[in-house]
Design a protein around this motif. Structure first.
Motif, mmCIF file in Angstrom:
data_model
loop_
_atom_site.group_PDB
_atom_site.id
_atom_site.type_symbol
_atom_site.label_atom_id
_atom_site.label_comp_id
_atom_site.label_asym_id
_atom_site.label_seq_id
_atom_site.Cartn_x
_atom_site.Cartn_y
_atom_site.Cartn_z
ATOM 1 N N GLN A 24 44.889 15.848 20.577
ATOM 2 C CA GLN A 24 45.322 15.124 21.827
ATOM 3 C C GLN A 24 45.228 13.697 21.651
ATOM 4 O OE1 GLN A 24 43.471 17.338 24.753
ATOM 5 N NE2 GLN A 24 44.725 19.146 24.660
ATOM 6 N N ALA A 25 44.133 13.397 21.178
ATOM 7 C CA ALA A 25 43.872 12.055 21.024
ATOM 8 C C ALA A 25 44.937 11.032 20.248
ATOM 9 C CB ALA A 25 42.459 11.668 20.619
ATOM 10 N N GLN A 26 45.338 11.696 18.936
ATOM 11 C CA GLN A 26 46.228 11.421 18.141
ATOM 12 C C GLN A 26 47.543 11.135 18.672
ATOM 13 O OE1 GLN A 26 46.488 13.424 14.703
ATOM 14 N NE2 GLN A 26 44.443 12.808 14.004
ATOM 15 N N ALA A 27 47.749 12.146 19.649
ATOM 16 C CA ALA A 27 49.182 12.063 20.459
ATOM 17 C C ALA A 27 49.222 10.837 21.493
ATOM 18 C CB ALA A 27 49.364 13.475 21.166
ATOM 19 N N ARG A 36 40.972 4.136 11.693
ATOM 20 C CA ARG A 36 40.779 5.201 10.589
ATOM 21 C C ARG A 36 41.752 4.605 9.443
ATOM 22 N NH1 ARG A 36 41.943 11.487 10.819
ATOM 23 N NH2 ARG A 36 40.399 11.964 9.489
ATOM 24 N N VAL A 37 41.555 4.473 8.145
ATOM 25 C CA VAL A 37 42.039 4.055 7.193
ATOM 26 C C VAL A 37 42.897 5.039 6.305
ATOM 27 C CG1 VAL A 37 42.080 2.630 4.869
ATOM 28 C CG2 VAL A 37 40.505 2.205 6.768
ATOM 29 N N ILE A 38 44.365 4.852 6.095
ATOM 30 C CA ILE A 38 44.822 6.095 5.398
ATOM 31 C C ILE A 38 45.236 5.524 3.965
ATOM 32 C CG2 ILE A 38 47.071 7.194 5.184
ATOM 33 C CD1 ILE A 38 47.217 7.016 8.147
ATOM 34 N N ASN A 39 44.583 6.186 3.052
ATOM 35 C CA ASN A 39 45.001 5.908 1.505
ATOM 36 C C ASN A 39 46.371 6.675 1.150
ATOM 37 O OD1 ASN A 39 42.372 4.498 1.196
ATOM 38 N ND2 ASN A 39 41.715 6.643 0.653
#
Length: 101
Positions: A24-27, A36-39
């Motif tokens: 829900q937080a991501q939405a 957050r780091v995405i590799n």
């Protein structure tokens, strides 16, 4: 559901609730959580590998039978121009038989 053992207790309902809260937080925040780091994985293909693939594609596109050689052999057979030397044929047969053993 709760799983209880001698060393630990796992509350699956709680872990599912945490997962739902994160979704829900991501939405609300967008496609990824803040901070957050995405590799990103990346693959690079060398020039030699590209050349090799090009050559493989060219060979695959070639016909299995060389039609020009087949047509020439047919023509020579029809005209009587195709001659087989028995000693050469015998030697090639012996060579082929010796290699296959």
């Amino acid at each position: 559901m709760r799983i209880e053992g001698s060393a630990y207790v796992v509350d699956l309902n709680r872990s599912q609730q945490v997962r739902n809260d994160n979704q829900q937080a991501q939405a609300v925040q967008g496609s990824r959580p803040a901070g957050r780091v995405i590799n990103i994985d990346r693959v690079e293909i060398s020039q030699k590998a590209r050349e090799l693939q090009t050559l493989k594609d060219e060979v695959a596109a070639m016909p299995d039978v060389r039609l020009d050689r087949v047509a020439l052999a047919k023509q020579n057979l029809q005209n009587g121009g195709y001659r087989v030397d028995p000693s050469v044929l015998a030697q090639k047969m012996m060579d082929a038989y010796g290699k296959s053993r």
